[in-house]
Design an enzyme around this catalytic site. Sequence first.
Site, PDB file in Angstrom:
ATOM      1  N   TYR A   1      25.228   2.903  47.889  1.00  0.00           N
ATOM      2  CA  TYR A   1      26.422   2.417  47.277  1.00  0.00           C
ATOM      3  C   TYR A   1      26.653   3.040  46.066  1.00  0.00           C
ATOM      4  O   TYR A   1      27.878   3.490  46.021  1.00  0.00           O
ATOM      5  CB  TYR A   1      26.092   1.111  47.078  1.00  0.00           C
ATOM      6  CG  TYR A   1      26.882   0.115  45.922  1.00  0.00           C
ATOM      7  CD1 TYR A   1      27.738  -0.270  46.248  1.00  0.00           C
ATOM      8  CD2 TYR A   1      26.471   0.039  44.728  1.00  0.00           C
ATOM      9  CE1 TYR A   1      28.821  -0.927  45.195  1.00  0.00           C
ATOM     10  CE2 TYR A   1      27.034  -0.774  43.729  1.00  0.00           C
ATOM     11  CZ  TYR A   1      28.514  -1.134  44.154  1.00  0.00           C
ATOM     12  OH  TYR A   1      29.244  -1.744  43.119  1.00  0.00           O
TER      13      TYR A   1
ATOM     14  N   LYS B   1      30.053   5.152  44.862  1.00  0.00           N
ATOM     15  CA  LYS B   1      30.830   4.699  43.676  1.00  0.00           C
ATOM     16  C   LYS B   1      31.025   5.982  42.729  1.00  0.00           C
ATOM     17  O   LYS B   1      32.000   6.049  41.936  1.00  0.00           O
ATOM     18  CB  LYS B   1      30.128   3.821  42.790  1.00  0.00           C
ATOM     19  CG  LYS B   1      29.863   2.133  43.529  1.00  0.00           C
ATOM     20  CD  LYS B   1      31.258   1.695  43.821  1.00  0.00           C
ATOM     21  CE  LYS B   1      32.045   0.810  42.785  1.00  0.00           C
ATOM     22  NZ  LYS B   1      33.227   0.076  43.115  1.00  0.00           N
TER      23      LYS B   1
HETATM   24  P1  NAD Z   1      32.896  -8.864  46.656  1.00  0.00           P
HETATM   25  O1  NAD Z   1      31.848  -8.691  47.892  1.00  0.00           O
HETATM   26  O2  NAD Z   1      32.881 -10.311  46.057  1.00  0.00           O
HETATM   27  O3  NAD Z   1      34.321  -8.545  46.771  1.00  0.00           O
HETATM   28  C1  NAD Z   1      34.806  -7.479  47.712  1.00  0.00           C
HETATM   29  C2  NAD Z   1      36.031  -7.714  48.353  1.00  0.00           C
HETATM   30  O4  NAD Z   1      36.205  -6.300  49.142  1.00  0.00           O
HETATM   31  C3  NAD Z   1      35.796  -8.686  49.351  1.00  0.00           C
HETATM   32  O5  NAD Z   1      36.629  -9.931  49.377  1.00  0.00           O
HETATM   33  C4  NAD Z   1      36.191  -7.782  50.940  1.00  0.00           C
HETATM   34  O6  NAD Z   1      36.706  -8.637  51.970  1.00  0.00           O
HETATM   35  C5  NAD Z   1      36.812  -6.745  50.363  1.00  0.00           C
HETATM   36  N1  NAD Z   1      36.812  -5.701  51.214  1.00  0.00           N
HETATM   37  C6  NAD Z   1      35.720  -5.057  51.650  1.00  0.00           C
HETATM   38  N2  NAD Z   1      35.971  -4.195  52.506  1.00  0.00           N
HETATM   39  C7  NAD Z   1      37.328  -4.224  52.661  1.00  0.00           C
HETATM   40  C8  NAD Z   1      38.162  -3.128  53.334  1.00  0.00           C
HETATM   41  N3  NAD Z   1      37.688  -2.358  54.080  1.00  0.00           N
HETATM   42  N4  NAD Z   1      39.630  -3.549  53.293  1.00  0.00           N
HETATM   43  C9  NAD Z   1      40.080  -4.518  52.644  1.00  0.00           C
HETATM   44  N5  NAD Z   1      39.256  -5.196  51.782  1.00  0.00           N
HETATM   45  C10 NAD Z   1      37.908  -5.197  51.742  1.00  0.00           C
HETATM   46  O7  NAD Z   1      32.365  -7.930  45.442  1.00  0.00           O
HETATM   47  P2  NAD Z   1      32.579  -7.993  43.852  1.00  0.00           P
HETATM   48  O8  NAD Z   1      31.401  -8.527  43.331  1.00  0.00           O
HETATM   49  O9  NAD Z   1      33.820  -8.913  43.596  1.00  0.00           O
HETATM   50  O10 NAD Z   1      33.010  -6.474  43.341  1.00  0.00           O
HETATM   51  C11 NAD Z   1      34.216  -6.113  43.009  1.00  0.00           C
HETATM   52  C12 NAD Z   1      34.031  -4.648  42.336  1.00  0.00           C
HETATM   53  O11 NAD Z   1      33.128  -4.681  41.322  1.00  0.00           O
HETATM   54  C13 NAD Z   1      33.314  -3.606  43.481  1.00  0.00           C
HETATM   55  O12 NAD Z   1      34.254  -2.427  43.363  1.00  0.00           O
HETATM   56  C14 NAD Z   1      32.116  -3.286  42.892  1.00  0.00           C
HETATM   57  O13 NAD Z   1      31.606  -2.058  43.490  1.00  0.00           O
HETATM   58  C15 NAD Z   1      32.114  -3.509  41.393  1.00  0.00           C
HETATM   59  N6  NAD Z   1      31.051  -4.149  40.632  1.00  0.00           N
HETATM   60  C16 NAD Z   1      30.642  -5.344  41.098  1.00  0.00           C
HETATM   61  C17 NAD Z   1      29.403  -5.893  40.355  1.00  0.00           C
HETATM   62  C18 NAD Z   1      28.932  -7.198  40.402  1.00  0.00           C
HETATM   63  O14 NAD Z   1      27.607  -7.441  39.838  1.00  0.00           O
HETATM   64  N7  NAD Z   1      29.181  -7.886  41.263  1.00  0.00           N
HETATM   65  C19 NAD Z   1      28.600  -4.739  39.249  1.00  0.00           C
HETATM   66  C20 NAD Z   1      29.345  -3.622  39.128  1.00  0.00           C
HETATM   67  C21 NAD Z   1      30.512  -3.341  39.670  1.00  0.00           C
END
Ligand code: NAD
Length: 245
Positions: A142, A146
């Site tokens: 992952y 990123k």
């Molecule tokens: P999440 O899993 O809740 O949401 C991700 C969304 O992306 C989902 O709704 C999914 O359907 C959509 N998705 C995935 N593949 C797809 C595709 N091929 N086409 C269209 N849509 C697609 O994740 P999150 O926690 O909301 O994370 C959001 C962002 O924040 C990400 O980039 C993640 O790397 C980053 N991030 C999250 C955290 C955390 O703690 N949650 C921490 C650091 C960074």
Amino acid sequence: KDNKDTEKSCLVIGGCGFLGRHLVDGLLCKGYHVRVFDMKQTFEEKKIQFFTGNLCNKSDLVPALSGVHTVFHCATPPPLSVDRELFQKVNCEGTRTILQSCREAGVKKFILTSSASVIYEGTDLQNGREELGYAEKPMDAYTESKIEQEEEVLEANDPSEDFCTIALRPHGIFGPRDPHFVPTLVSMAKKGTTIFKIGDGKNKVDFTYVENVVHGHILAAEKLTRKSRISGRAYNITNSEPVPF
Ligand code: NAD
């Protein structure tokens, strides 16, 4: 539509996810015209135009991008997955497809949700600054994706052509509807397997409340202009001091 109206038109890719949906709420509160692109629509909101599709397919993205000024990209495959190929396909190749589609559609601003893990090398970091380089040994597939994704986005920054990009790096995000962190802890608690310790038990780890992450994204979008020095750069996002874990 006048200029102000056009500037407020945005698309949230991954807008049905945990962060994405909170971001959508924040943008609506600020008077933005919001579109959502996601694999499937998981909630109803009359003020939003939903587009379903796979971000890896340009033909799915094109209709969602037409007339859009600002794009927020916060879609990802589940971070705990071990499917390296999926991360490469969605986070790396998919992001290249999005960037190209944005350029062709005349999008002006692009805000990527990156991750603080891109600078984490396995050694504690306190008050880590943006100047720190990317991890040479990323901790998992992952994070590897990123890093590549963030590099692509920052390289695409091109103010002379009116296309500005920025990357924001939160660490663990918490808040209502969190699908990752708290549910994992709860399910481990139910199985009786919560007792684990990291390092000597005094390690600190950084969590950021989801509304603060949203606030950071909206500020970034508002300050991102052709002349601003934030254009083409990455920013670490945090609540304040890390808490003992
Ligand atoms: P999440 O899993 O809740 O949401 C991700 C969304 O992306 C989902 O709704 C999914 O359907 C959509 N998705 C995935 N593949 C797809 C595709 N091929 N086409 C269209 N849509 C697609 O994740 P999150 O926690 O909301 O994370 C959001 C962002 O924040 C990400 O980039 C993640 O790397 C980053 N991030 C999250 C955290 C955390 O703690 N949650 C921490 C650091 C960074």
